[in-house]
Write a protein that holds these residues in place. Structure first.
Motif, PDB file in Angstrom:
ATOM      1  N   LEU A  25      20.909 -18.506  12.679  1.00 10.22           N
ATOM      2  CA  LEU A  25      22.277 -18.246  12.248  1.00 10.22           C
ATOM      3  C   LEU A  25      23.241 -18.375  13.419  1.00 10.22           C
ATOM      4  N   THR A  26      24.459 -18.767  13.109  1.00 10.75           N
ATOM      5  CA  THR A  26      25.542 -18.646  14.074  1.00 10.75           C
ATOM      6  C   THR A  26      26.205 -17.279  13.897  1.00 10.75           C
ATOM      7  N   ALA A  27      27.054 -16.915  14.843  1.00  5.38           N
ATOM      8  CA  ALA A  27      27.792 -15.658  14.712  1.00  5.38           C
ATOM      9  C   ALA A  27      28.667 -15.685  13.458  1.00  5.38           C
ATOM     10  N   ARG A  28      29.212 -16.853  13.155  1.00  9.33           N
ATOM     11  CA  ARG A  28      30.017 -16.976  11.943  1.00  9.33           C
ATOM     12  C   ARG A  28      29.164 -16.715  10.706  1.00  9.33           C
ATOM     13  N   ASP A  29      27.960 -17.282  10.664  1.00  8.77           N
ATOM     14  CA  ASP A  29      27.045 -17.020   9.550  1.00  8.77           C
ATOM     15  C   ASP A  29      26.782 -15.525   9.403  1.00  8.77           C
ATOM     16  N   ALA A  30      26.499 -14.873  10.546  1.00  9.70           N
ATOM     17  CA  ALA A  30      26.146 -13.446  10.530  1.00  9.70           C
ATOM     18  C   ALA A  30      27.292 -12.614   9.971  1.00  9.70           C
ATOM     19  N   GLY A  31      28.514 -12.872  10.457  1.00  8.28           N
ATOM     20  CA  GLY A  31      29.666 -12.119   9.966  1.00  8.28           C
ATOM     21  C   GLY A  31      29.942 -12.386   8.504  1.00  8.28           C
ATOM     22  N   ARG A  32      29.751 -13.627   8.080  1.00 11.67           N
ATOM     23  CA  ARG A  32      30.000 -13.972   6.681  1.00 11.67           C
ATOM     24  C   ARG A  32      28.990 -13.266   5.766  1.00 11.67           C
ATOM     25  N   ILE A  33      27.735 -13.246   6.172  1.00  6.41           N
ATOM     26  CA  ILE A  33      26.723 -12.545   5.384  1.00  6.41           C
ATOM     27  C   ILE A  33      27.087 -11.069   5.255  1.00  6.41           C
ATOM     28  N   ALA A  34      27.461 -10.449   6.374  1.00  7.11           N
ATOM     29  CA  ALA A  34      27.818  -9.024   6.354  1.00  7.11           C
ATOM     30  C   ALA A  34      28.997  -8.772   5.426  1.00  7.11           C
ATOM     31  N   GLY A  35      29.991  -9.659   5.456  1.00  4.44           N
ATOM     32  CA  GLY A  35      31.163  -9.484   4.602  1.00  4.44           C
ATOM     33  C   GLY A  35      30.864  -9.699   3.133  1.00  4.44           C
ATOM     34  N   LEU A  36      30.125 -10.754   2.812  1.00  5.93           N
ATOM     35  CA  LEU A  36      29.800 -11.034   1.413  1.00  5.93           C
ATOM     36  C   LEU A  36      28.890  -9.971   0.815  1.00  5.93           C
ATOM     37  N   CYS A  37      28.106  -9.297   1.670  1.00  3.33           N
ATOM     38  CA  CYS A  37      27.213  -8.242   1.194  1.00  3.33           C
ATOM     39  C   CYS A  37      27.913  -6.895   1.074  1.00  3.33           C
ATOM     40  N   GLY A  38      29.111  -6.775   1.631  1.00  2.00           N
ATOM     41  CA  GLY A  38      29.835  -5.514   1.553  1.00  2.00           C
ATOM     42  C   GLY A  38      29.179  -4.401   2.352  1.00  2.00           C
ATOM     43  N   VAL A  39      28.599  -4.745   3.497  1.00  2.00           N
ATOM     44  CA  VAL A  39      27.898  -3.724   4.287  1.00  2.00           C
ATOM     45  C   VAL A  39      28.918  -2.798   4.953  1.00  2.00           C
ATOM     46  N   LYS A  40      28.495  -1.568   5.198  1.00  2.00           N
ATOM     47  CA  LYS A  40      29.382  -0.600   5.846  1.00  2.00           C
ATOM     48  C   LYS A  40      29.459  -0.828   7.351  1.00  2.00           C
ATOM     49  N   GLN A  41      28.370  -1.278   7.942  1.00  3.27           N
ATOM     50  CA  GLN A  41      28.323  -1.490   9.383  1.00  3.27           C
ATOM     51  C   GLN A  41      27.304  -2.589   9.675  1.00  3.27           C
ATOM     52  N   TYR A  42      27.592  -3.414  10.675  1.00  5.54           N
ATOM     53  CA  TYR A  42      26.616  -4.436  11.055  1.00  5.54           C
ATOM     54  C   TYR A  42      26.449  -4.446  12.569  1.00  5.54           C
ATOM     55  N   THR A  43      25.257  -4.826  13.004  1.00  7.62           N
ATOM     56  CA  THR A  43      24.930  -4.921  14.427  1.00  7.62           C
ATOM     57  C   THR A  43      24.347  -6.296  14.692  1.00  7.62           C
ATOM     58  N   LEU A  44      24.919  -6.992  15.663  1.00  5.58           N
ATOM     59  CA  LEU A  44      24.461  -8.331  16.021  1.00  5.58           C
ATOM     60  C   LEU A  44      23.402  -8.250  17.113  1.00  5.58           C
TER      61      LEU A  44
END
Length: 343
Positions: A290-309
């Motif tokens: 994944l790219t960082a963009r992929d990671a952030g997009r996944i977190a946003g589309l999933c509606g997560v409360k918090q994400y850690t890269l």
């Protein structure tokens, strides 16, 4: 509310991936991935009951030897899970050592390994006293997504593409039992092992009219007796359980995204790799990351409360800020997209 699980990365985002998950009020932990674990103190490693390995590339599996070394000679059972080919790889690791003296160990130690395939699970036990030989064929059961089920929690897996099978993991708590410390103090009840037994009684849906004994109180080890439901009403608050998801080493393909978005939806904490910047998309695609963009997009589309890269490529040493900014921009855009889709 104090969470039951306190997950944390074992290493820096540039080093071997892995998440250590200790349990509150329990001498127990889970592990997602098994790369270099030397940053964990031995006392923490010995709390691990289950280790879930995404795949057996070296940076995700090199810690197996350290784990095994610490468990030898101890009366424990260690459960390991990994993707297709995992049993063969475990046996290869075990075959690299000479076990001619372990039959004299007083404490029994067993490895319980499970290989996760798309349609089935394959289980095999390796006992220290038998020099870790596989004495019987692997047992097979159908696989429908769940690896571990206990009264209080379950761990699920999804099979993803990394030019080899790679597993994503999800830990879900059925519901959360928060202990009110002020209530404990007011009732002169100590914090101790009885709290775990109390929670298990609630998770197992024991009759609220049944009795419950709080033991180990004071120097004289006194006990107090309660009605379970009445005690719960005084010292516990029940709330929605936690959901923790771990995703690493997956291609940013539509097929993978179609699997991970429902898998990680509404997670309280998402640990997600961000191996490359979007500017290096070609390298990310070639290496199935994944790219960082992929990671952030996944977190946003999933509606997560918090994400850690984590799992940054070493080419970005001293550029962590760029990775975080790219992910955050994608997260905000995808979160907005998610809200609009819901109307």
């Amino acid at each position: 509310m104090r969470p039951s699980f306190h997950p944390r990365l074992i290493n820096s985002p540039y080093d071997d991936p892995g998440v250590f998950i200790p349990f509150l009020f329990e001498n127990r932990s889970l592990l997602f991935d098994l790369g270099d674990i030397h940053a964990l103190p031995a006392r923490d490693i010995l709390k691990i009951t289950h280790a879930f390995v995404s795949h057996t590339h070296m940076d995700h599996f090199a810690g197996f030897d350290r784990l095994l070394r610490l468990f030898l000679g101890r009366g424990k059972d260690l459960h390991l899970y990994g993707p297709e080919g995992f049993l063969k790889n475990i046996e290869g690791k075990l075959a690299g050592y000479t076990w001619n003296l372990v039959g004299h160990y007083a404490a029994p130690f067993s490895l319980h390994a499970a290989e996760v395939r798309k349609d089935k699970l394959m289980f095999r036990e390796y006992r220290c006293r038998d020099a870790f030989s596989a004495s019987s064929p692997a047992e097979e059961t159908p696989f429908s997504g769940t690896l571990l089920t206990e009264p209080s929690l379950k761990v699920s897996a999804v099979v993803l593409d990394h030019k080899t099978d790679c597993l994503g993991f999800c830990l879900e708590e059925r519901f959360h039992v928060n202990i009110i410390k002020e209530a404990l103090s007011g009732m002169e009840l100590p914090v101790g092992p009885w709290i775990r037994e109390f929670k298990q009684a609630l998770y197992c849906e024991r009759d609220p009219k049944s009795g419950f004994v709080v033991a180990g109180m004071g120097e004289k080890n006194k006990t107090k007796r309660f009605v379970l439901g009445e005690l719960a009403g005084k010292i516990a608050r029940i709330s929605e359980g936690q959901k923790i998801v771990y995703l690493t080493d997956l291609a940013g393909s539509p097929e993978n995204l179609e699997k991970v978005i429902p898998f990680a939806e509404n997670a309280d904490q998402l640990f997600v790799e961000a191996a490359f910047l979007e500017a290096d998309r070609q390298a990310a695609d070639e290496k199935r990351h994944l790219t960082a963009r992929d990671a952030g997009r996944i977190a946003g589309l999933c509606g997560v409360k918090q994400y850690t890269l984590f799992h940054y490529s070493p080419r970005y040493t001293d550029r962590a800020g760029e990775i975080e900014r790219e992910a955050e921009e994608a997260f905000r855009a995808a979160s907005f997209e998610r809200l609009n889709a819901k109307g």
